[in-house]
Write an enzyme that holds these catalytic residues in place. Structure first.
Site: not given
Length: 202
Positions: A48, A132, A28, A62
């Site tokens: 995403v 991300y 998971e 960033h």
């Protein structure tokens, strides 16, 4: 999965527990209820992103202005990277503090960063791909840049040669200069922006 706080307040390391069998492994990568219990934040995905980098590419540091903010869960899905997180929230008890971790596709280790925290990484292999999951859609002009090689931050990149960076990253201000210019979010702004779980009905 194990979810543990890092040395940067409100940032968490997420370590999945692989379940192997004769076909390979299952794990998971994220369970909403477990992250909510650990962080108190109601993480919802609205964008995403993927980056692909060659070895020795250094991206970051960033962050995002608040508003709109952009919380993230970042995972390495191919290759390996050394990831560093920095607290960019002016007034935070851990402002300017950092933590680092190795991320690679084999471990699936992820890092959760809410609004106000900065992230950078150096790719340790060619063709390193980072994923991300973002709480907000990208808004042009809201990215906060801080020099990943700021000598006052002294981030532990372990570089043995000059890194490959974008012109923008190479020109980013130091943390102190960014704070003096009013580019960084405040701790109070970020606390107000963190997504909270909805109140139970009834």
């Amino acid at each position: 999965m194990r979810i543990t706080e890092t040395a940067v307040r409100d940032a968490y390391r997420i370590e999945p527990e692989p379940i192997p069998d004769h076909r390979g492994t299952f794990r998971e990568g994220l369970r909403h209820s477990a992250l909510l219990a650990a962080t108190g934040h109601d993480f919802r995905v609205r964008q995403v992103n993927f980056t692909v980098s060659g070895r020795n590419v250094l991206r970051g540091i960033h962050g995002t202005t608040v508003p709109p903010g952009q919380g993230k869960i970042v995972t390495c899905v191919r290759g390996a990277a050394l990831t560093v997180l920095v607290d960019l929230r002016v007034g935070s008890p851990t402002f300017g503090h950092h933590d680092s971790l190795r991320q690679d596709a084999g471990s699936g280790t992820a890092v959760y960063l809410p609004d106000g925290l900065g992230l950078g990484y150096v790719a340790l292999t060619d063709d390193t791909c980072m994923n991300y999951l973002c709480t907000e859609e990208y808004v042009h002009g809201t990215i906060v840049d801080v020099d990943a090689l700021d000598p006052e931050l002294a981030l532990p990149w372990g570089l043995t040669e000059p890194p490959v960076r974008s012109a923008r990253d190479a020109a980013a201000p130091s943390l102190a200069a960014a704070a003096a210019a009013g580019l960084l979010p405040t701790y109070e702004e970020c606390l107000r922006a963190y997504p909270k779980a909805p109140a139970p009905r009834g």
